[in-house]
Motif scaffolding. Sequence first.
Motif, short mmCIF file in Angstrom:
data_model
loop_
_atom_site.label_atom_id
_atom_site.label_comp_id
_atom_site.label_asym_id
_atom_site.label_seq_id
_atom_site.Cartn_x
_atom_site.Cartn_y
_atom_site.Cartn_z
N SER A 1 0.78 -1.26 -0.14
CA SER A 1 -0.01 -0.01 0.11
C SER A 1 1.02 1.12 0.14
CB SER A 1 -0.95 0.01 1.04
OG SER A 1 -0.11 0.24 2.39
N GLU A 2 0.37 2.43 -0.37
CA GLU A 2 0.89 3.48 -0.09
C GLU A 2 0.69 4.36 0.91
OE1 GLU A 2 3.48 4.45 -2.10
OE2 GLU A 2 3.32 3.00 -3.73
N TYR A 3 0.45 3.66 2.16
CA TYR A 3 0.12 4.53 3.47
C TYR A 3 -1.41 5.30 3.10
CZ TYR A 3 4.51 3.89 5.49
OH TYR A 3 5.75 3.64 5.90
N ASP A 4 -2.46 4.40 2.56
CA ASP A 4 -3.59 4.75 2.11
C ASP A 4 -4.68 3.58 2.49
OD1 ASP A 4 -6.09 5.10 0.56
OD2 ASP A 4 -5.14 5.80 -1.15
N LEU A 5 -5.53 4.02 3.71
CA LEU A 5 -6.45 3.05 4.16
C LEU A 5 -7.39 2.67 3.26
CD1 LEU A 5 -6.92 1.46 6.89
CD2 LEU A 5 -8.44 3.34 7.49
N GLU A 6 -7.89 3.44 2.38
CA GLU A 6 -9.07 2.92 1.57
C GLU A 6 -8.45 1.82 0.57
OE1 GLU A 6 -12.23 3.61 1.57
OE2 GLU A 6 -11.84 4.89 3.45
N GLU A 7 -7.34 2.14 0.05
CA GLU A 7 -6.43 1.13 -0.68
C GLU A 7 -6.42 -0.06 0.04
OE1 GLU A 7 -4.51 -0.22 -4.20
OE2 GLU A 7 -5.98 0.90 -3.71
N GLU A 8 -5.70 0.06 1.38
CA GLU A 8 -5.56 -1.38 1.62
C GLU A 8 -7.03 -2.24 2.12
OE1 GLU A 8 -3.82 0.11 5.63
OE2 GLU A 8 -2.35 1.20 4.47
N TYR A 9 -7.98 -1.40 2.40
CA TYR A 9 -9.38 -2.24 2.34
C TYR A 9 -9.66 -3.03 0.98
CZ TYR A 9 -11.00 0.61 6.38
OH TYR A 9 -11.05 1.23 7.59
N ARG A 10 -9.36 -2.27 -0.21
CA ARG A 10 -9.54 -2.92 -1.45
C ARG A 10 -8.58 -3.93 -1.49
NH1 ARG A 10 -7.46 -3.12 -6.25
NH2 ARG A 10 -5.45 -1.83 -5.67
N LEU A 11 -7.29 -4.03 -1.09
CA LEU A 11 -6.43 -5.20 -1.04
C LEU A 11 -6.87 -6.21 -0.38
CD1 LEU A 11 -3.03 -2.79 -1.18
CD2 LEU A 11 -4.14 -4.26 -2.99
N ILE A 12 -7.09 -6.11 0.78
CA ILE A 12 -7.76 -6.94 1.74
C ILE A 12 -9.10 -7.53 1.24
CG2 ILE A 12 -8.95 -7.18 3.95
CD1 ILE A 12 -6.80 -5.33 4.91
N ASP A 13 -9.92 -6.78 0.64
CA ASP A 13 -11.10 -7.54 0.03
C ASP A 13 -10.48 -8.61 -1.22
OD1 ASP A 13 -12.86 -6.62 1.26
OD2 ASP A 13 -13.18 -4.77 0.12
N GLU A 14 -9.49 -8.16 -1.98
CA GLU A 14 -9.00 -9.05 -3.06
C GLU A 14 -8.26 -10.47 -2.62
OE1 GLU A 14 -6.57 -6.85 -5.48
OE2 GLU A 14 -8.00 -5.60 -6.64
N LEU A 15 -7.56 -10.14 -1.55
CA LEU A 15 -6.90 -11.31 -0.81
C LEU A 15 -7.55 -12.17 -0.11
CD1 LEU A 15 -3.91 -9.26 1.02
CD2 LEU A 15 -3.67 -10.92 -0.72
N VAL A 16 -8.99 -11.70 0.40
CA VAL A 16 -9.86 -12.52 0.96
C VAL A 16 -10.62 -13.51 -0.30
CG1 VAL A 16 -11.90 -12.71 2.37
CG2 VAL A 16 -10.32 -11.21 3.21
#
Length: 356
Positions: free
Chosen positions: A109-124
């Motif tokens: 991530s780029e220290y972007d919480l909304e981006e982290e949410y999206r990445l976590i959804d993809e990982l799950v």
Amino acid sequence: MLAAERRARILSRAQQDGAVRITALVDDLGVSHVTIRRDLDSLVADQILEKVRGGAMLRADRPLPGQSSTLPFTGAIGVVMPTSYYYRYVVEGIDDVLASGGEMKLVISEYDLEEEYRLIDELVASGVAGLLWVPTVSERVAPPGFLDMLARLPVPVVFVERETPGGGLGSAPSVRSAHERGVFAALQHLANLGHRRLLMVSRGSSQSSEFARSGWRDALERLGLDPGSSILGPDELGAGPRWDRGAADVVLDAVERTGATALFCHGDENSLFGLLQNARSRGLAVPEKLSIVAYDDDVSAHADPPISAVAPDRRRVGALATRMLLDLIREPSAEPPLHLHVEPRLVLRASTAPPA
């Protein structure tokens, strides 16, 4: 040679001989003493080997991998981390634990919480069995929706170098460096040398910076240091990934203005080289007129003079967080979560001395 391959070779030698010697492993594996020591530290942290002078030996009270009744982990875990040099050693610790099986799906991530949410959804969605996450959140207040998102996750999560913001019970398990204790150790060393007025450089906005600044304030009070000791932060020095042009002059101006005799720098370690050069040009010889302690210890030893540093054990943080996550994957628990703090080391070098 990858860390997993070295680890397997070291364990094989230990099984054959009962003990391994650092010098022999350096010759056998063709890597540096530092690399071998890190590999042995990892196996000691896993409680497979026990340190002895010059090497390590098998622990009699712990079976080797493959001898345990617990089946090795063969699934995948998701790892969400920011773009920072700091975390490459954490990833090595994760890789150490997964060496005997399992896959790490690393996203950045780029220290972007909304981006982290999206990445976590993809990982799950991809089927990971659990998550290691370095969320971009303050320690004090949770962003709107953060705790609800955390509660909805269908897989276990362990925070790395972070804690659930806002405090309270029922938070996510976590493993982080004990930054406060590292800062206290640095200030205690300076106080024992006779320093009373200090200056801290702390530009970051992460939880790690918050914990470090909390440790600073606590140490000033507990050690009886001059309350005029102050912190230079993002307002004075900028908050970018590197110090702004002229930031070293801002720091040294503050040193001369406040009469500080010692400087503690939490943040970009590489910028200390420029700071040393500027100090020298001003006649602020280190350590004769200004003592310096850094936080992190990647390059401090190569400065002139070599800089004393607080060294967080990031590799061990990664290994412990991974083992905690694998335990939760194998045996989900309703017990209160664990929060582990890993002590840094204080490495003393030539950059500190009693005040003139």
